[in-house]
Design an enzyme around this catalytic site. Structure first.
Site, PDB file in Angstrom:
ATOM      1  N   TYR A   1       0.875  -1.175   0.000  1.00 11.77           N
ATOM      2  CA  TYR A   1       0.000   0.000   0.000  1.00 11.77           C
ATOM      3  C   TYR A   1       0.914   1.228   0.000  1.00 11.77           C
ATOM      4  CZ  TYR A   1      -4.117   2.679   1.573  1.00 11.77           C
ATOM      5  OH  TYR A   1      -5.135   3.588   1.693  1.00 11.77           O
TER       6      TYR A   1
ATOM      7  N   ARG B   1      -5.619  10.185 -11.089  1.00 14.36           N
ATOM      8  CA  ARG B   1      -4.978  10.910  -9.970  1.00 14.36           C
ATOM      9  C   ARG B   1      -4.518   9.865  -8.968  1.00 14.36           C
ATOM     10  NH1 ARG B   1      -5.215  10.222  -5.107  1.00 14.36           N
ATOM     11  NH2 ARG B   1      -7.144  11.099  -4.314  1.00 14.36           N
TER      12      ARG B   1
ATOM     13  N   LYS C   1      -5.398  -1.665  -2.585  1.00 11.08           N
ATOM     14  CA  LYS C   1      -6.563  -1.412  -1.711  1.00 11.08           C
ATOM     15  C   LYS C   1      -7.276  -2.735  -1.404  1.00 11.08           C
ATOM     16  CE  LYS C   1      -6.839   3.237  -1.447  1.00 11.08           C
ATOM     17  NZ  LYS C   1      -7.083   4.087  -0.288  1.00 11.08           N
TER      18      LYS C   1
ATOM     19  N   GLU D   1     -11.798   4.918  -6.768  1.00  8.47           N
ATOM     20  CA  GLU D   1     -10.522   5.270  -6.148  1.00  8.47           C
ATOM     21  C   GLU D   1      -9.652   6.059  -7.112  1.00  8.47           C
ATOM     22  OE1 GLU D   1      -9.885   4.067  -2.817  1.00  8.47           O
ATOM     23  OE2 GLU D   1      -8.382   5.645  -2.986  1.00  8.47           O
ATOM     24  N   ASP D   2      -9.126   7.156  -6.621  1.00 13.39           N
ATOM     25  CA  ASP D   2      -8.118   7.949  -7.332  1.00 13.39           C
ATOM     26  C   ASP D   2      -8.561   8.397  -8.727  1.00 13.39           C
ATOM     27  OD1 ASP D   2      -6.819   7.576  -4.991  1.00 13.39           O
ATOM     28  OD2 ASP D   2      -4.986   6.741  -5.837  1.00 13.39           O
TER      29      ASP D   2
ATOM     30  N   ASP E   1     -13.886   6.559  -2.157  1.00 11.64           N
ATOM     31  CA  ASP E   1     -13.022   6.466  -0.987  1.00 11.64           C
ATOM     32  C   ASP E   1     -12.276   7.772  -0.721  1.00 11.64           C
ATOM     33  OD1 ASP E   1     -11.585   5.153   1.073  1.00 11.64           O
ATOM     34  OD2 ASP E   1      -9.921   4.808  -0.291  1.00 11.64           O
ATOM     35  N   ASP E   2     -11.826   8.442  -1.783  1.00 13.62           N
ATOM     36  CA  ASP E   2     -11.034   9.664  -1.586  1.00 13.62           C
ATOM     37  C   ASP E   2     -11.881  10.792  -1.014  1.00 13.62           C
ATOM     38  OD1 ASP E   2      -8.451   8.750  -2.739  1.00 13.62           O
ATOM     39  OD2 ASP E   2      -9.777   8.377  -4.436  1.00 13.62           O
TER      40      ASP E   2
ATOM     41  N   ASN F   1      -0.206  11.657  -0.006  1.00 21.24           N
ATOM     42  CA  ASN F   1       0.577  10.442  -0.278  1.00 21.24           C
ATOM     43  C   ASN F   1       1.211  10.520  -1.654  1.00 21.24           C
ATOM     44  OD1 ASN F   1      -0.340   9.108   2.128  1.00 21.24           O
ATOM     45  ND2 ASN F   1      -2.300   8.822   1.125  1.00 21.24           N
TER      46      ASN F   1
ATOM     47  N   ASN G   1      -5.050   7.768   7.461  1.00 23.41           N
ATOM     48  CA  ASN G   1      -5.235   7.205   6.128  1.00 23.41           C
ATOM     49  C   ASN G   1      -6.597   6.529   6.061  1.00 23.41           C
ATOM     50  OD1 ASN G   1      -5.029   5.111   3.920  1.00 23.41           O
ATOM     51  ND2 ASN G   1      -3.083   6.167   3.673  1.00 23.41           N
TER      52      ASN G   1
HETATM   53  N1  NAI Z   1      -4.401  10.217   3.759  1.00 19.80           N
HETATM   54  C1  NAI Z   1      -5.407   9.779   3.037  1.00 19.80           C
HETATM   55  O1  NAI Z   1      -6.157   8.875   3.455  1.00 19.80           O
HETATM   56  C2  NAI Z   1      -5.664  10.366   1.697  1.00 19.80           C
HETATM   57  C3  NAI Z   1      -4.769  11.184   1.095  1.00 19.80           C
HETATM   58  N2  NAI Z   1      -5.032  11.702  -0.138  1.00 19.80           N
HETATM   59  C4  NAI Z   1      -3.995  12.511  -0.746  1.00 19.80           C
HETATM   60  O2  NAI Z   1      -4.447  13.845  -0.899  1.00 19.80           O
HETATM   61  C5  NAI Z   1      -3.815  14.422  -1.996  1.00 19.80           C
HETATM   62  C6  NAI Z   1      -4.849  15.170  -2.807  1.00 19.80           C
HETATM   63  O3  NAI Z   1      -5.832  14.312  -3.298  1.00 19.80           O
HETATM   64  P1  NAI Z   1      -7.082  14.899  -4.096  1.00 19.80           P
HETATM   65  O4  NAI Z   1      -7.821  15.885  -3.277  1.00 19.80           O
HETATM   66  O5  NAI Z   1      -7.860  13.785  -4.619  1.00 19.80           O
HETATM   67  O6  NAI Z   1      -6.326  15.641  -5.279  1.00 19.80           O
HETATM   68  P2  NAI Z   1      -6.814  16.771  -6.226  1.00 19.80           P
HETATM   69  O7  NAI Z   1      -5.887  16.818  -7.354  1.00 19.80           O
HETATM   70  O8  NAI Z   1      -8.288  16.611  -6.476  1.00 19.80           O
HETATM   71  O9  NAI Z   1      -6.637  18.119  -5.369  1.00 19.80           O
HETATM   72  C7  NAI Z   1      -5.421  18.697  -5.039  1.00 19.80           C
HETATM   73  C8  NAI Z   1      -5.707  20.093  -4.486  1.00 19.80           C
HETATM   74  O10 NAI Z   1      -4.504  20.648  -3.992  1.00 19.80           O
HETATM   75  C9  NAI Z   1      -4.391  21.977  -4.439  1.00 19.80           C
HETATM   76  N3  NAI Z   1      -2.999  22.381  -4.544  1.00 19.80           N
HETATM   77  C10 NAI Z   1      -2.093  22.021  -5.500  1.00 19.80           C
HETATM   78  N4  NAI Z   1      -0.943  22.663  -5.288  1.00 19.80           N
HETATM   79  C11 NAI Z   1      -1.108  23.416  -4.189  1.00 19.80           C
HETATM   80  C12 NAI Z   1      -0.272  24.308  -3.472  1.00 19.80           C
HETATM   81  N5  NAI Z   1       0.997  24.542  -3.862  1.00 19.80           N
HETATM   82  N6  NAI Z   1      -0.765  24.934  -2.391  1.00 19.80           N
HETATM   83  C13 NAI Z   1      -2.035  24.700  -1.977  1.00 19.80           C
HETATM   84  N7  NAI Z   1      -2.876  23.860  -2.615  1.00 19.80           N
HETATM   85  C14 NAI Z   1      -2.415  23.224  -3.697  1.00 19.80           C
HETATM   86  C15 NAI Z   1      -5.078  21.979  -5.791  1.00 19.80           C
HETATM   87  O11 NAI Z   1      -5.470  23.313  -6.160  1.00 19.80           O
HETATM   88  C16 NAI Z   1      -6.255  21.084  -5.509  1.00 19.80           C
HETATM   89  O12 NAI Z   1      -7.290  21.843  -4.940  1.00 19.80           O
HETATM   90  C17 NAI Z   1      -3.090  13.297  -2.737  1.00 19.80           C
HETATM   91  O13 NAI Z   1      -1.712  13.381  -2.441  1.00 19.80           O
HETATM   92  C18 NAI Z   1      -3.652  12.046  -2.132  1.00 19.80           C
HETATM   93  O14 NAI Z   1      -2.690  11.016  -2.074  1.00 19.80           O
HETATM   94  C19 NAI Z   1      -6.207  11.492  -0.792  1.00 19.80           C
HETATM   95  C20 NAI Z   1      -7.136  10.657  -0.247  1.00 19.80           C
HETATM   96  C21 NAI Z   1      -6.904   9.993   1.024  1.00 19.80           C
HETATM   97  C1  PYR Z   2      -4.949   6.962   0.580  1.00 19.86           C
HETATM   98  C2  PYR Z   2      -5.564   7.361  -0.647  1.00 19.86           C
HETATM   99  O1  PYR Z   2      -6.657   6.911  -0.967  1.00 19.86           O
HETATM  100  C3  PYR Z   2      -4.915   8.314  -1.505  1.00 19.86           C
HETATM  101  O2  PYR Z   2      -3.859   8.825  -1.158  1.00 19.86           O
HETATM  102  O3  PYR Z   2      -5.460   8.585  -2.571  1.00 19.86           O
HETATM  103 MG    MG Z   3      -7.096   7.222  -3.002  1.00 19.00          MG
END
Ligand code: NAI
Ligand code: PYR
Ligand code: MG
Length: 604
Positions: free
Chosen positions: A130, A183, A201, A272-273, A295-296, A446, A491
């Site tokens: 993962y 993504r 996953k 997912e993603d 999930d996201d 991540n 997470n």
């Molecule tokens: N810990 C967890 O369980 C999870 C973590 N994530 C992580 O969250 C991150 C984002 O995922 P999504 O929202 O789906 O992506 P996304 O691409 O939909 O959104 C990214 C956002 O970040 C903003 N952004 C980009 N550069 C920036 C900067 N320099 N300063 C401020 N904001 C900025 C963008 O404008 C956008 O609004 C990924 O790295 C993903 O791995 C996502 C889901 C679960």
């Molecule tokens: C953990 C997860 O779903 C993500 O980073 O997109």
């Molecule tokens: Mg995800």
């Protein structure tokens, strides 16, 4: 009532099983000889007893000595430890991929042994199957590819999916994880290579929720990629065309969803993603028609909310103080907006105020800075969370993270931006001026390289009294003098397995906001005050099956309350509604698949 007794008995077996487990029931196999050895579901390698070798035509196809499951297990773990020793000093990437390869080879060969080592060592192996290593695997997928896993539907399969779905060999499927690769974690558009995410996953589903691995299906919907580097890579295994857009894109997803529903009407589909626009659009489009969730958006929201509520407790306050917390969310994508929506609903519920009033404590920042109603071309998805000029207290449209943090002095700074290191030294030092004596920093992006800051930097610059959480694992931080800075892993893996299993066992045809809220509340109340006060917001990954049993039960009970539970197998809706909370948890636990070698019985 007899059924209650039956599953209680099953759970006792579950508790006492390890290597000396009760004799498992037989498993029917329609193959013989070498075909069995080449089927990872049935293969036991050198573990086939002599009688079984005779029965199944295996005599002579294996070395004569029979090795027990325990010995096979130890042998694998010894190989794994040797690999660790032999790769010491090599670059992290090389070591991580080597560890992934050895696990993947076992997965390809002997699923029972693979899932047993995974379940027993989940904390150690989760970072390999993962996040973070799965990200590296996706990036290198075309080079690492040896054999397919899961199903691939491409834009070229339009009109064929209804028949293609029958190519999948398993008769039953409970859980599908679906991506279009647009993504992948914070790594962007990886096209067909994103298949690693549904695979990872679903491995977590098996390990954490005990979903039977014969009933899982990872799916890649390849609608092209806009990643120029991949399009130019001669080894790239996906469609070499730009991503489909608009109605053309949606018609592919529609066709897939209809095909799945036709063959397995009860299967749960986890999106997912997906890039944000399609994540929201598909959730809206399908959530009232199919048993699905994103999930996201939804899993992440629940995990973040549990962490935010834990932070309030860690600060020694009561939950009613949640409405007074100032929270800055960096990242206005599918994850960040999902978190905001759920957190604002929770504030309104807890404080008894309107959602409009609840919003005033939240600040949203994206790549263009603070999101306000004054922004030109304000994204409609972010609009409900945009700050109104009259609430901005000296802040202006597009203010940077550091400007917002200095002005707001937030209790919590939460990153879901996908941008590594944007909580830099200056931002982290500014968090020392937080109105809270125990501010929280959530660097949830991540994989590890994309985390908004490292754990070490967070404790070093923001102070030792912070609460810290990251999306990918970091080691706890040695603060000197025997003190430890605890690292939480915020997470969605703490929730999605329970959402899936609870929904499956409820027999609900939909996954509602109420079921998701129940999951989040369950996780939020999981930790004892003692742990929370020392900065531990989430349980250890080692106890993921226990967490999933509780979360799954909460989801199931919410489905019962909403009169959506139709039951599963022999347990009908009435029996589900008659179970008390503890019985529901036991019921969920007793339905978790556990890997043991079953006696194989050949049938033509
Ligand atoms: N810990 C967890 O369980 C999870 C973590 N994530 C992580 O969250 C991150 C984002 O995922 P999504 O929202 O789906 O992506 P996304 O691409 O939909 O959104 C990214 C956002 O970040 C903003 N952004 C980009 N550069 C920036 C900067 N320099 N300063 C401020 N904001 C900025 C963008 O404008 C956008 O609004 C990924 O790295 C993903 O791995 C996502 C889901 C679960
Ligand atoms: C953990 C997860 O779903 C993500 O980073 O997109
Ligand atoms: Mg995800």
């Amino acid at each position: 009532m007899w059924k209650l007794v039956r599953y209680a008995a099953a759970s006792n077996i579950a508790r006492s099983r390890r290597f000396s487990a009760a004799i498992p029931g037989p498993c029917i196999v329609h193959k013989r000889g070498a075909d069995i050895l080449h089927d990872p579901w049935f293969n036991k390698d050198t573990g086939f007893p002599l009688t079984e070798r005779d029965r199944l035509g295996l005599r002579g196809l294996l070395p004569p000595r029979v090795i027990s499951f325990e010995q096979q297990y130890d042998r694998f773990m010894n190989s794994f430890r040797s690999l660790e020793n032999n790769t010491q000093g090599q670059p992290d990437k090389v070591v991580s991929l080597a560890k992934w390869r050895i696990l993947n080879r076992l997965h390809d060969r002997n699923e029972t042994l693979y899932y047993r080592v995974l379940i027993d060592n989940i904390k150690e192996f989760a970072p390999i199957i993962y996040t973070p290593t799965v990200g590296l695997v996706c990036q290198n997928y075309s080079g690492l590819f040896r054999r397919p896993r899961g199903m691939y539907f491409s834009a070229k399969d339009k009109g064929e999916m209804m028949s293609m779905i029958y190519n999948w060999p398993a008769h039953e499927v409970d859980m599908i994880v679906l991506t279009d690769g647009s993504r992948i974690l914070g790594l962007g558009d990886l096209g067909v290579q994103g298949i690693g995410i549904p695979i990872g996953k679903l491995d977590v589903y098996v390990a954490a929720a005990g979903i039977n691995p014969q009933r899982i299906l990872p799916v890649m919907l390849d609608v092209g990629t806009n990643n120029q580097k991949l399009l130019e890579d001669c080894l790239y295994l996906g469609l070499r065309q730009p991503r489909l857009e608009g109605e053309e894109y949606l018609s592919i997803i529609d066709e897939f969803m209809e095909a799945v529903h036709a063959r397995w009407p009860k299967a749960i589909v986890q999106f997912e993603d997906f890039q944000m626009k399609w994540a929201f659009e598909t959730l809206e489009r399908y959530q009232k028609r199919f048993c699905m969730f994103n999930d996201d958006i939804q899993g992440t929201a629940g995990v973040a909310l549990a962490g935010l509520l834990g932070t309030v407790r860690a600060q020694g306050q009561s939950l009613s103080d949640f409405g007074n917390q100032r929270i800055v969310v960096v990242g206005a994508g599918s994850a960040g907006l999902g978190v905001l929506k759920m957190a604002i609903q929770a504030v309104a519920r807890i404080s008894g105020c309107s959602e409009i009033a609840a919003k005033s404590q939240f600040y949203l920042i994206d790549k263009d800075g603070l999101v306000t109603t004054e922004r030109n071309n304000l994204d409609p998805a972010a609009a409900p969370f945009a700050k109104n000029p009259r609430d901005m207290e000296g802040l202006t449209e597009g203010c940077s993270i550091i400007e917002v943090v200095k002005k707001v002095k937030p209790h919590v700074l939460l990153g879901l931006s996908g941008v590594g290191g944007i909580f830099n030294e200056e931002v982290l030092k500014a968090m020392r001026e937080s109105v809270s004596t125990k501010p929280a920093i959530f660097a949830m992006s991540n994989p590890t390289m994309n985390a908004e800051c490292t754990a070490i930097d967070a404790f070093k610059h923001a102070g030792e009294n912070i609460v810290f959480a990251s999306g990918s694992p970091f080691e706890n931080v040695d603060l000197g003098n025997g003190k430890v800075g605890h690292v939480n892993q915020a997470n969605n893996m703490y929730l999605f397995p329970g959402i899936g299993l609870g929904t499956l066992l409820s027999g609900s045809h939909l996954i509602t906001d109420g079921m998701l809220q129940a999951a989040a509340e369950c996780l939020a109340s999981y930790m004892a005050d003692e742990d929370i006060l020392s900065g531990i917001l989430y349980p250890s990954v080692d106890s993921i099956r226990d967490v999933t049993a509780e979360v799954g039960a909460a989801v199931l009970r919410a489905a019962v309350e909403e009169e959506l539970a139709e039951g599963h197998g022999e347990v009908g809706p009435r029996e589900l509604s008659n179970m008390c909370k503890e019985e529901t948890v036991e019921y969920v636990r007793s339905n978790m698949w556990y890997p043991v070698y079953s006696p194989l019985v050949h049938e033509k």
